[in-house]
Design a protein around this motif. Structure first.
Motif, PDB file in Angstrom:
ATOM      1  N   SER A 374      21.575  -8.124 -37.001  1.00 38.67           N
ATOM      2  CA  SER A 374      20.692  -9.268 -37.674  1.00 38.67           C
ATOM      3  C   SER A 374      21.293 -10.672 -37.099  1.00 38.67           C
ATOM      4  O   SER A 374      20.448 -11.548 -36.871  1.00 38.67           O
ATOM      5  N   ILE A 375      22.716 -10.861 -37.064  1.00 38.31           N
ATOM      6  CA  ILE A 375      23.416 -11.861 -36.764  1.00 38.31           C
ATOM      7  C   ILE A 375      23.146 -12.232 -35.024  1.00 38.31           C
ATOM      8  O   ILE A 375      22.706 -13.056 -34.607  1.00 38.31           O
ATOM      9  N   LEU A 376      23.053 -11.012 -34.302  1.00 42.81           N
ATOM     10  CA  LEU A 376      22.771 -11.092 -32.901  1.00 42.81           C
ATOM     11  C   LEU A 376      21.374 -11.534 -32.716  1.00 42.81           C
ATOM     12  O   LEU A 376      21.021 -12.366 -32.025  1.00 42.81           O
ATOM     13  N   LYS A 377      20.389 -10.964 -33.442  1.00 43.56           N
ATOM     14  CA  LYS A 377      19.003 -11.354 -33.314  1.00 43.56           C
ATOM     15  C   LYS A 377      18.576 -12.697 -33.581  1.00 43.56           C
ATOM     16  O   LYS A 377      18.091 -13.521 -32.728  1.00 43.56           O
ATOM     17  N   GLU A 378      19.310 -13.224 -34.684  1.00 39.16           N
ATOM     18  CA  GLU A 378      19.453 -14.652 -35.017  1.00 39.16           C
ATOM     19  C   GLU A 378      19.874 -15.523 -34.001  1.00 39.16           C
ATOM     20  O   GLU A 378      19.328 -16.545 -33.487  1.00 39.16           O
ATOM     21  N   ALA A 379      20.806 -15.254 -33.392  1.00 41.41           N
ATOM     22  CA  ALA A 379      21.397 -16.152 -32.374  1.00 41.41           C
ATOM     23  C   ALA A 379      20.825 -16.091 -31.032  1.00 41.41           C
ATOM     24  O   ALA A 379      20.441 -16.921 -30.495  1.00 41.41           O
ATOM     25  N   LEU A 380      20.415 -14.988 -30.470  1.00 46.27           N
ATOM     26  CA  LEU A 380      19.253 -14.833 -29.492  1.00 46.27           C
ATOM     27  C   LEU A 380      18.024 -15.745 -29.583  1.00 46.27           C
ATOM     28  O   LEU A 380      17.612 -16.272 -28.788  1.00 46.27           O
ATOM     29  N   GLU A 381      17.673 -15.518 -30.865  1.00 46.03           N
ATOM     30  CA  GLU A 381      16.217 -16.183 -31.164  1.00 46.03           C
ATOM     31  C   GLU A 381      16.477 -17.612 -30.943  1.00 46.03           C
ATOM     32  O   GLU A 381      15.838 -18.361 -30.128  1.00 46.03           O
ATOM     33  N   ARG A 382      17.572 -18.296 -31.597  1.00 43.43           N
ATOM     34  CA  ARG A 382      18.029 -19.598 -31.741  1.00 43.43           C
ATOM     35  C   ARG A 382      18.140 -20.121 -30.114  1.00 43.43           C
ATOM     36  O   ARG A 382      17.622 -21.136 -29.883  1.00 43.43           O
ATOM     37  N   PHE A 383      18.951 -19.235 -29.446  1.00 50.47           N
ATOM     38  CA  PHE A 383      19.262 -19.646 -27.925  1.00 50.47           C
ATOM     39  C   PHE A 383      18.044 -19.578 -27.077  1.00 50.47           C
ATOM     40  O   PHE A 383      17.752 -20.830 -26.384  1.00 50.47           O
ATOM     41  N   CYS A 384      17.214 -18.595 -27.128  1.00 45.98           N
ATOM     42  CA  CYS A 384      16.292 -18.541 -26.051  1.00 45.98           C
ATOM     43  C   CYS A 384      15.029 -19.460 -26.806  1.00 45.98           C
ATOM     44  O   CYS A 384      14.265 -20.223 -25.557  1.00 45.98           O
ATOM     45  N   LYS A 385      14.923 -19.860 -27.741  1.00 43.69           N
ATOM     46  CA  LYS A 385      13.997 -20.910 -28.181  1.00 43.69           C
ATOM     47  C   LYS A 385      14.229 -22.475 -27.601  1.00 43.69           C
ATOM     48  O   LYS A 385      13.368 -23.002 -26.907  1.00 43.69           O
ATOM     49  N   ALA A 386      15.638 -22.637 -27.757  1.00 38.88           N
ATOM     50  CA  ALA A 386      15.987 -23.918 -27.400  1.00 38.88           C
ATOM     51  C   ALA A 386      16.163 -23.986 -25.860  1.00 38.88           C
ATOM     52  O   ALA A 386      15.851 -24.890 -25.065  1.00 38.88           O
ATOM     53  N   ALA A 387      16.562 -22.656 -25.170  1.00 35.00           N
ATOM     54  CA  ALA A 387      16.746 -22.747 -23.834  1.00 35.00           C
ATOM     55  C   ALA A 387      15.126 -22.770 -23.152  1.00 35.00           C
ATOM     56  O   ALA A 387      15.358 -23.231 -21.694  1.00 35.00           O
ATOM     57  N   GLY A 388      14.328 -22.403 -23.862  1.00 35.84           N
ATOM     58  CA  GLY A 388      13.040 -22.271 -23.108  1.00 35.84           C
ATOM     59  C   GLY A 388      12.563 -23.675 -22.627  1.00 35.84           C
ATOM     60  O   GLY A 388      11.928 -23.766 -21.606  1.00 35.84           O
ATOM     61  N   THR A 389      12.848 -24.753 -23.314  1.00 34.95           N
ATOM     62  CA  THR A 389      12.675 -26.153 -22.885  1.00 34.95           C
ATOM     63  C   THR A 389      13.030 -26.320 -21.321  1.00 34.95           C
ATOM     64  O   THR A 389      12.693 -27.346 -20.881  1.00 34.95           O
ATOM     65  N   TYR A 390      14.130 -25.746 -21.167  1.00 36.25           N
ATOM     66  CA  TYR A 390      14.752 -26.050 -19.904  1.00 36.25           C
ATOM     67  C   TYR A 390      14.127 -25.175 -18.621  1.00 36.25           C
ATOM     68  O   TYR A 390      14.515 -25.476 -17.457  1.00 36.25           O
ATOM     69  N   VAL A 391      13.469 -24.160 -19.074  1.00 32.41           N
ATOM     70  CA  VAL A 391      12.669 -23.426 -17.912  1.00 32.41           C
ATOM     71  C   VAL A 391      11.553 -24.189 -17.344  1.00 32.41           C
ATOM     72  O   VAL A 391      10.537 -24.754 -17.931  1.00 32.41           O
ATOM     73  N   LYS A 392      11.680 -24.154 -16.022  1.00 31.42           N
ATOM     74  CA  LYS A 392      10.741 -25.001 -15.157  1.00 31.42           C
ATOM     75  C   LYS A 392       9.596 -23.888 -14.756  1.00 31.42           C
ATOM     76  O   LYS A 392       9.619 -22.950 -14.841  1.00 31.42           O
TER      77      LYS A 392
END
Ligand code: PLP
Length: 392
Positions: A374-392
């Motif tokens: 559950s912690i891994l899931k939450e961390a990956l969700e947070r990361f992918c959501k924020a990183a998505g804004t950098y994807v061209k």
């Protein structure tokens, strides 16, 4: 499963290096820490019981290493790694990095070159530089999606006079489990050029399904005699705060020099708590470890699948050992400072930023997946959501 690795334990306010420094290191206490190699799971129950029993004795006097403790080490390596270690080859050390640092000082000359294979666990650089030696880098190369050794470049460093090599086996980061042929080729070069090897095998028990760790010193008598093995149960059973490790050296000269330095620094007294914990882990922790490895492997698969679905631009390197996922994030176009900002300020997670493992790690992140899913899931969700804004 007998052990519940899904259980979330609150580790805050426990003097935890991983959980109680978020605000100081990353600027907010709400950051999920998936960095330093420390697991969010309780150690095997037998370890906790042994420590409670020891604590209940009430007198915490100077302690000695018992025969039974040494036998537990021998039994573990015999059964898990098919490696027979005579007791006279074993000697105690407070920690692996301590061993690495003492070995650099003892087995190389001031100003000399010491070989490491980058990207690598950053204290490898520290123990070379802080001892006044020079880093001789033998960068690993990526072939077929995994790190491999560059023997030609390595031979060049040896021809140039480097006489000490710090091996990381299994390798961190990237999680390679070096195969017999790879280690033999390395060992043969070391024998040819008179190079001493310090083999850090702290992750030896964490080979993932389908991979088998081979202790470097088990390859041959000749290789064993040029090797100082740095071993510990601390990653395996999540005991890093217990500070316990040991060396194995078949070469009496290497061992004598190491022990003399340990004595000089007065590091030779046994820790009151450590040996009971270690003996309990080695004697009774096997089943727990098997379940842990299955859980870690599932976490790695989960993370790899999650990233493939939600942030396919980043490329995880599938580890063969360890719970540390090495992820190529260069497609995000961020430097080290940019990745830190993304993690700490935008996503609210702390993974390790890759450039600390060497310049080849720039643009990479290392994710510690040894936590409840559950912690891994939450961390990956947070990361992918924020990183998505950098994807061209
Ligand atoms: C390769 C490697 N060596 C050594 C250590 C630390 O060992 P110790 O705490 O015994 O100094 C770690 C911890 O992450 C590691 O990954």
């Amino acid at each position: 499963m007998k052990y519940d690795f899904d259980r979330v334990l609150d580790r805050t306010n426990t003097h935890s290096y991983k959980w109680d420094q978020a605000e100081k290191l990353f600027g907010s206490k709400d950051i999920l820490p998936l960095w330093v190699a420390d697991m969010d799971f309780e150690s095997p129950p037998a370890v906790k019981e042994a420590l409670v029993r020891r604590a209940e004795q009430g007198i915490y006097g100077y302690s000695i290493s018992s025969e039974s403790y040494i036998e537990s080490i021998q039994g573990w390596f015999e059964s898990r790694h098919d490696w027979n270690i005579p007791s006279q080859w074993i000697s105690q050390s407070p920690g692996i990095v301590t061993t690495l640092s003492l070995a650099v000082d003892l087995f190389s000359e001031p100003g000399a070159e010491v070989i490491l294979q980058s990207p690598v666990y950053y204290p490898f650089y520290d123990v070379i530089k802080l001892n006044g030696r020079k880093v001789a880098d033998n960068p690993l190369v990526i072939r077929n999606g995994r790190y491999e050794m560059d023997y030609e470049q390595l031979e060049g460093l040896m021809k140039n006079g480097a006489k000490l090599l710090l091996l990381c086996s299994p390798h961190n980061p990237g999680g390679r489990v070096w195969e017999r042929e790879e280690l033999l080729r390395l060992g043969e070069l070391c024998l040819q050029y008179g190079v001493t090897v310090v083999s850090d095998e702290i992750h030896c028990d964490l080979a993932l399904p389908g991979h088998r760790h081979i202790p470097f010193a088990s390859l041959s008598k000749e290789i064993s005699d040029i090797t100082l093995m740095a071993l510990a149960p601390t990653k395996t059973f999540n005991l890093p705060g217990i500070h316990s490790s040991f060396i194995v050296a078949s070469n009496p000269e290497l061992k004598r020099k190491f022990e003399a330095r340990i004595k000089t620094l007065s590091l030779h007294m046994a820790s009151y708590f450590a040996q009971d914990a270690v003996e309990a882990a080695y004697r009774e922790g096997g089943e727990w470890l098997d379940e842990l490895i299955a859980y870690l492997n599932a976490n790695i698969e989960y993370a790899v699948d999650y990233l493939a679905q939600h942030l396919p631009q980043v490329k995880p390197m599938k580890p063969e050992a360890t719970y540390l996922l090495w992820v190529d994030c260069r497609a995000l176009g961020l430097d080290g400072a940019g990745l830190k900002k993304l993690m700490y300020r935008e996503a609210g997670v702390a993974f390790n930023e890759g450039s600390v493992y060497g310049s080849a790690g720039e643009g990479y992140l290392r994710i510690n997946v040894a936590c409840p899913r559950s912690i891994l899931k939450e961390a990956l969700e947070r990361f992918c959501k924020a990183a998505g804004t950098y994807v061209k």
